[in-house]
Design a protein around this motif. Structure first.
Motif, mmCIF file in Angstrom:
data_model
loop_
_atom_site.group_PDB
_atom_site.id
_atom_site.type_symbol
_atom_site.label_atom_id
_atom_site.label_comp_id
_atom_site.label_asym_id
_atom_site.label_seq_id
_atom_site.Cartn_x
_atom_site.Cartn_y
_atom_site.Cartn_z
ATOM 1 N N PHE A 56 0.798 -1.236 0.000
ATOM 2 C CA PHE A 56 0.000 0.000 0.000
ATOM 3 C C PHE A 56 0.829 1.284 0.000
ATOM 4 C CE2 PHE A 56 -2.290 -3.256 2.606
ATOM 5 C CZ PHE A 56 -3.166 -3.656 1.610
ATOM 6 N N GLY A 57 2.147 1.150 0.120
ATOM 7 C CA GLY A 57 2.998 2.336 0.168
ATOM 8 C C GLY A 57 3.476 2.603 1.580
ATOM 9 N N LYS A 58 4.617 3.234 1.701
ATOM 10 C CA LYS A 58 5.250 3.441 3.004
ATOM 11 C C LYS A 58 4.330 4.191 3.969
ATOM 12 C CE LYS A 58 9.725 4.594 4.989
ATOM 13 N NZ LYS A 58 9.816 3.278 5.619
ATOM 14 N N GLY A 59 4.159 3.602 5.166
ATOM 15 C CA GLY A 59 3.362 4.236 6.207
ATOM 16 C C GLY A 59 1.859 4.119 6.024
ATOM 17 N N ARG A 60 1.432 3.355 5.024
ATOM 18 C CA ARG A 60 -0.010 3.234 4.764
ATOM 19 C C ARG A 60 -0.485 1.818 5.065
ATOM 20 N NH1 ARG A 60 -1.457 5.472 -1.031
ATOM 21 N NH2 ARG A 60 -3.521 5.459 -0.080
ATOM 22 N N SER A 61 -1.777 1.673 5.342
ATOM 23 C CA SER A 61 -2.369 0.353 5.540
ATOM 24 C C SER A 61 -3.763 0.341 4.927
ATOM 25 C CB SER A 61 -2.428 -0.011 7.028
ATOM 26 O OG SER A 61 -3.218 0.912 7.748
ATOM 27 N N LEU A 62 -4.358 -0.829 4.893
ATOM 28 C CA LEU A 62 -5.669 -0.985 4.273
ATOM 29 C C LEU A 62 -6.762 -0.368 5.145
ATOM 30 C CD1 LEU A 62 -6.841 -2.632 1.742
ATOM 31 C CD2 LEU A 62 -7.518 -4.320 3.458
ATOM 32 N N PRO A 63 -7.691 0.411 4.558
ATOM 33 C CA PRO A 63 -8.825 0.924 5.344
ATOM 34 C C PRO A 63 -9.733 -0.218 5.803
ATOM 35 C CG PRO A 63 -8.626 2.065 3.228
ATOM 36 C CD PRO A 63 -7.717 0.897 3.178
ATOM 37 N N ASP A 64 -10.400 -0.024 6.951
ATOM 38 C CA ASP A 64 -11.331 -1.028 7.482
ATOM 39 C C ASP A 64 -12.343 -1.482 6.438
ATOM 40 O OD1 ASP A 64 -10.032 -0.564 9.812
ATOM 41 O OD2 ASP A 64 -11.783 0.042 10.969
ATOM 42 N N SER A 65 -12.818 -0.533 5.645
ATOM 43 C CA SER A 65 -13.894 -0.810 4.685
ATOM 44 C C SER A 65 -13.496 -1.810 3.599
ATOM 45 C CB SER A 65 -14.354 0.491 4.024
ATOM 46 O OG SER A 65 -13.262 1.118 3.368
ATOM 47 N N GLU A 66 -12.186 -2.050 3.451
ATOM 48 C CA GLU A 66 -11.700 -2.953 2.401
ATOM 49 C C GLU A 66 -11.410 -4.366 2.906
ATOM 50 O OE1 GLU A 66 -11.263 -1.929 -0.955
ATOM 51 O OE2 GLU A 66 -12.427 -0.248 -0.150
ATOM 52 N N CYS A 67 -11.421 -4.552 4.212
ATOM 53 C CA CYS A 67 -10.926 -5.813 4.796
ATOM 54 C C CYS A 67 -11.650 -7.063 4.312
ATOM 55 C CB CYS A 67 -10.979 -5.744 6.319
ATOM 56 S SG CYS A 67 -9.731 -4.642 7.025
ATOM 57 N N GLU A 68 -12.958 -6.972 4.082
ATOM 58 C CA GLU A 68 -13.721 -8.146 3.654
ATOM 59 C C GLU A 68 -13.848 -8.256 2.139
ATOM 60 O OE1 GLU A 68 -14.196 -10.276 5.956
ATOM 61 O OE2 GLU A 68 -13.612 -8.833 7.503
ATOM 62 N N LYS A 69 -13.232 -7.328 1.424
ATOM 63 C CA LYS A 69 -13.301 -7.356 -0.047
ATOM 64 C C LYS A 69 -12.237 -8.278 -0.631
ATOM 65 C CE LYS A 69 -15.343 -2.764 -0.561
ATOM 66 N NZ LYS A 69 -15.166 -1.411 -1.094
#
Length: 200
Positions: A56-69
């Motif tokens: 996702f790029g340095k210092g970034r993580s997946l948003p909650d809304s994407e976790c089940e996608k």
């Protein structure tokens, strides 16, 4: 005199060998267990950051809304991002743990051993049978004896921004109870990137 000297030398060698045996065939002491837990905390944190940075790029993580996608990647390891990331982060953490613990405690830890408790004898057995068995992420144990458990650890990688959420869901509590039934001198623990070692 030469004969007496040889006998004394052999006795000294035997005593050294016995002392060496006593030293290595045991559980880890509190200081050594602390070293192991520091390694676990560091490796889990590093694995979490490494996988997120790469995807996702340095210092970034997946948003909650994407976790089940469904993961948008060439090689899908699971049907959703939560499980896909969990597999990648476990693999990265295991590689780090193996490398670091093997330097100091090569005979006192096992990654993902499959264990079961014999219903008749109550003995813990190493097994390749899935039914009725458990597979903790990491076990520290008596030297060269996986079935004499000291402590069990389970790595958890929350998806998205779930930093402050309670890790002790009903499912996790049940999982830890099963691990506790295998025995050991300390309660099973979770290891998370955000909170480190957590015991209930």
């Amino acid at each position: 005199m030469a004969r007496a000297g040889q006998v004394l030398e052999k006795a000294a060698q035997a005593a050294e060998a016995l002392q060496g045996f006593i030293t290595v065939t045991r559980f880890l002491d509190e200081a050594q267990k602390g070293i192991v837990e520091d390694v676990l905390k560091k490796c889990v944190k590093e694995a979490n950051t490494k996988v997120d940075d790469e995807l996702f790029g340095k210092g970034r993580s997946l948003p909650d809304s994407e976790c089940e996608k469904e993961p948008v990647v060439r090689k899908k390891l699971a049907p959703n991002w939560r499980r896909h990331l969990g597999i990648l982060k476990h693999a990265a953490a295991f590689e780090c743990i193996q490398r670091r613990l093997a330097e100091e405690f090569p005979d006192n830890f096992s990654i993902e051993p499959r264990l079961r408790k014999d219903p008749l004898t109550e003995d813990v057995l190493l097994t390749d049978r899935w039914e009725g068995s458990l597979q903790p992420d990491l076990v520290i144990h008596f030297t060269r004896n996986i079935t004499r458990i000291q402590c069990i650890y389970d790595l958890k990688f929350p998806c998205g921004f779930a930093v402050g959420r309670n890790r002790w869901s009903a499912e996790v509590i049940e999982q830890m109870a099963f691990y506790a039934d295998l025995g050991g001198e300390c309660p099973p623990a979770l290891v998370t990137p955000q909170l480190g070692i957590v015991r209930q």
